[in-house]
Design an enzyme around this catalytic site. Structure first.
Site, PDB file in Angstrom:
ATOM      1  N   GLU A   7       8.657 -28.677  -4.981  1.00  0.00           N
ATOM      2  CA  GLU A   7       9.005 -30.082  -4.785  1.00  0.00           C
ATOM      3  C   GLU A   7       8.287 -31.033  -5.728  1.00  0.00           C
ATOM      4  O   GLU A   7       8.781 -32.134  -6.012  1.00  0.00           O
ATOM      5  CB  GLU A   7       8.708 -30.484  -3.334  1.00  0.00           C
ATOM      6  N   GLY A  15       4.938   8.939   2.113  1.00  0.00           N
ATOM      7  CA  GLY A  15       3.724   9.102   2.905  1.00  0.00           C
ATOM      8  C   GLY A  15       2.844  10.226   2.404  1.00  0.00           C
ATOM      9  O   GLY A  15       3.013  10.718   1.279  1.00  0.00           O
ATOM     10  N   ILE A  52       5.554   3.158   7.421  1.00  0.00           N
ATOM     11  CA  ILE A  52       5.461   2.036   8.350  1.00  0.00           C
ATOM     12  C   ILE A  52       4.235   2.148   9.244  1.00  0.00           C
ATOM     13  O   ILE A  52       3.778   1.145   9.799  1.00  0.00           O
ATOM     14  CB  ILE A  52       6.731   1.901   9.209  1.00  0.00           C
ATOM     15  N   ASP A  53       3.683   3.353   9.393  1.00  0.00           N
ATOM     16  CA  ASP A  53       2.519   3.538  10.270  1.00  0.00           C
ATOM     17  C   ASP A  53       1.242   2.931   9.699  1.00  0.00           C
ATOM     18  O   ASP A  53       0.264   2.760  10.420  1.00  0.00           O
ATOM     19  CB  ASP A  53       2.276   5.031  10.529  1.00  0.00           C
TER      20      ASP A  53
END
Length: 738
Positions: A616, A105, A152-153
């Site tokens: 696919e 941070g 995370i903030d």
């Protein structure tokens, strides 16, 4: 030229740090650099000795899906002092580390900046201690420093998203979804406290994605009667029968007097004024824990690779930069600028200058706050006007997040006095006149629901059905349509509007919103549903990897995507798979022969499991079963081969926070654009998209020109630029021979 780098994690841990370390280490080894891991953050750098160790390819194997940081992290008091930083410099010189990658941070990044600016002085002092005064006269090459945002903030300037924020938000809305069940059973009100001492991102985004009733964040100034408004909102919600209410509180929210507002304060207000049962859930460090989301793994990989590349590609530049993601593109910002701008917001909040703090957060944050205020109203702001209706339909395959888009688009229209109906089962509703009236209170509960509650279906117009649609539009006084769906929906809207000369009633505004797990739509880097599908895939692959200890196995994972390779490539990066087969590139026999030899060598080098991800439609003839048979034939019983066709598992489950948020943003944008077009009597057909952090709009005709019509995908796809990074991460490593 740099020959060696060190990598460390510092401050609070965040999901995705391990993935970032892995990316730095493998990219560096891939280009011939020596890499050192510094354990315990800056404290390990100060201590030196066994806290600084060489890292090789296998040291970072199997960590991309793990939370936290295997290097460890700690706050270091000794590094704050000059003597401690000098010891750190001494250790860097001893190990020959010329560049440092710091993941953390604002405090961690500031430490990196200070160390870099003091470097020359410390080096001269160390040399003079060892060799005498004359040694200090030598030229000192600078210490190159690159920061990666780990918080995370999501409170760092210089990046739209920081490592860990997406994962943490998913933890929060997962908890809110679970709490909704018990809250509804007991008709309770819950207060959920999130992290965010000086940043309300998590609380604000969780309110939007979780369908909460109220949000309290540090950046918003509360007036003296804020609690009266909150109480009134909760009371009205209970009176109209909503089964539960939820208040989301960021830990740094403030009273009008500037004091921190706690959960107990809010609980007391609601309990005493309403006489209701109020419960508190403080999520705490749960928000930091667990495996990182697909978004965080891919973000970490992109940033880690870019950190090494910028050091190599710009050798003449003194790097004191943070590498971030701005508008979905890698960007470098000076460390000092990042730290100063990030800390300025905290200072403005502490000083009570909330308007200034909001301005510094930017337009996207302010727009989200405005949208949350609209959606947390108990009833629409305007009375419905009896001047026709709008219709929302969801077409094609279901995509997680469709309900959120319907809910937000409808409520934003209702808020402006426009009645809204849902077209039952997509285009079938328009053909048959089956329109479902939508109500504000019902829609509040749709944000977190999977699929589409108004129904969706793959559909292709028969010639005679166009007349039915035109008659129903006129009969029901439909003034505008929001169509949410995939490529088939876009094509059918194009066919419908091409007949406006024949049917006057078709001359109404239409807004298309991209919703497809395939992520193959024009003008948009992400489609609603793709992130949920991607997370479903990597969760399945993570579980498959749990069997790695049993024996040597090769797995071929088949994923959806049609003729677009987004899910295959992105899931390969996010899961640490060794190979991705994409329809954009196809599969050749020569490639398969090479892959067989690479697979054998991987197991010879000690691997227990190898994952191939196959789209696919990556090849018509080289199917998943064909590749399995080929590998089994060539294995000579030295390893096992298994397949997993994930199928509709990819569509299932609750939508991720990312999908709920982009669905909300695009749903709101669709409503406002449609309403303006209706007022102006403008019959434009508009395609919305997400470019970077902004919602864009283009005319349908222009959007179609961006498509490769034969393959049903955009001519230019941003994620294909990640191919090189994916290959760099998947090589066997130097010891196995590159």
């Amino acid at each position: 030229m740099i020959q060696s780098i060190g990598v460390l994690t510092s401050g609070g841990d965040s999901p995705g740090m391990n993935a970032a370390i892995r990316a730095v280490v493998r990219r560096a080894l891939d280009v011939g650099l020596k890499v050192y891991g510094i354990y315990g953050g800056y404290e390990g750098l100060v201590q030196g000795e066994d806290q600084i160790r060489p890292l090789d390819w296998n040291d970072v194997g199997g960590i991309i899906q793990k939370g936290g940081t295997f290097l460890g992290t700690a706050r270091s008091e000794s590094f704050r002092r000059v003597e401690g930083r000098r010891r750190a410099v001494r250790n860097l010189l001893e190990f020959g580390i010329q560049a440092l990658v710091v993941i953390g941070g604002d405090g961690s990044l500031m430490g990196a900046h200070i160390l870099s600016t003091e470097w020359a002085g410390h080096v001269k002092a160390v040399l003079e201690e060892k060799e005498g005064p004359s040694a200090g006269d030598r030229d000192v090459p600078p210490l190159q420093v690159i920061g990666l945002p780990g918080s995370i903030d999501n409170d760092l300037s210089g990046t739209d998203m920081s490592l860990g924020a997406d994962t943490s938000l998913n933890r929060i809305i997962g908890a809110m979804d679970n709490l909704s069940s018990t809250a509804a059973s007991h008709h309770r009100t819950f207060i959920v406290e999130t992290m965010g001492r000086h940043c309300g991102y998590l609380a604000l985004a969780a309110t939007l994605a979780g369908g909460a009733s109220w949000a309290l964040i540090p950046e918003e100034e509360l007036d003296m009667r804020w609690h009266h408004k909150m109480v009134e909102t909760i009371q009205k919600a209970r009176e109209i029968g909503l089964p539960h209410q939820m208040v989301v509180l960021a830990e740094g929210a403030r009273h009008p007097d500037g004091l921190v507002l706690g959960c107990d304060d809010v609980k007391k207000i609601l309990s005493e004024r309403l006489g209701i049962d109020v419960r508190v859930t403080v999520l705490g460090h749960v928000q930091r824990g667990g495996p990182p989301s697909a978004f965080d793994r891919i973000l970490a990989t992109r940033l880690g690779v870019a950190a090494v590349d910028i050091l190599l590609n710009e050798p003449d530049v003194v790097h004191r930069h943070m590498i971030g993601l701005i508008n979905n593109r890698i960007a470098a910002t000076p460390l000092l600028e990042v730290v100063e701008k990030s800390q300025e917001i905290a200072k403005e909040i502490e000083a009570g200058n909330y308007a200034r703090a909001l301005d510094l957060r930017g337009e996207s944050f302010k727009n989200t706050l405005s949208l949350v205020k609209t959606l947390t109203q108990i009833i629409p702001a305007a009375e419905p006007v009896d001047d026709g209706i709008t219709v929302i339909l969801t077409g094609g395959g279901d995509a997680p997040g469709m309900n959120a888009a319907v809910s937000v688009a409808a409520r934003c229209l209702m808020n402006q006095g426009v009645p809204v109906y849902g077209s039952e089962d997509g285009f079938h509703g328009l053909v048959n006149g089956n329109l479902i009236p939508l109500s504000w209170q019902e829609l509040v509960q749709w944000v977190n629901r999977p699929g589409s509650d108004i129904g969706t279906a793959r559909f292709k117009f028969e010639e005679e059905q166009f007349k039915d649609v035109a008659e129903n539009i006129a009969k029901h006084k439909i003034k505008g349509i929001v169509a949410i769906g995939g490529w088939g929906t876009y094509l059918e809207i194009a066919r419908l509007t091409a007949l406006r000369d024949r049917f006057e009633s078709l001359n109404i505004p239409i807004v298309l919103v991209p919703a497809s797990i395939d992520n193959n739509l024009p003008c948009s880097e992400y489609s609603i549903g793709a992130d949920t599908a991607l997370n479903n895939i990597i969760e399945a692959i993570d579980k498959i990897r749990h069997t790695a200890g049993a024996t040597r196995r090769a797995f071929i994972i088949e994923v959806m995507g049609r003729r677009c390779g987004f899910l295959a490539l992105a899931s390969a990066i996010a899961s640490g798979a060794e190979k991705a087969y994409l329809p954009e590139e196809g599969i050749t026999l020569a490639e398969l022969n090479t892959d067989v030899e690479e697979l054998k060598k991987s197991f010879e080098c000690g691997k227990r499991m190898v994952i191939f991800v196959r789209n696919e439609e990556s090849s018509r003839h080289y199917t998943t079963d064909f590749i399995r048979n080929l590998l089994e034939e060539e294995s000579h019983d030295e390893f096992e081969v298994r397949t997993a066709v994930l199928g509709h598992l990819q569509r299932g489950g609750y939508p991720t926070a990312f999908d709920r948020i982009i669905a909300s943003r695009m749903g709101a944008a669709a409503a406002f654009r449609l309403h303006e077009a209706m007022k102006d009597r403008n019959a434009a057909v508009t395609v919305l998209g997400l470019q970077g952090r902004g919602v864009t709009a283009l005319p349908l005709a222009e959007a179609l020109r961006e498509m490769d019509m034969n393959n049903g995908r955009p001519k230019s796809q941003w994620f294909m630029h990640l191919r090189n990074s994916a290959e760099s991460m998947a090589r066997r490593g130097p010891k196995c021979g590159l």
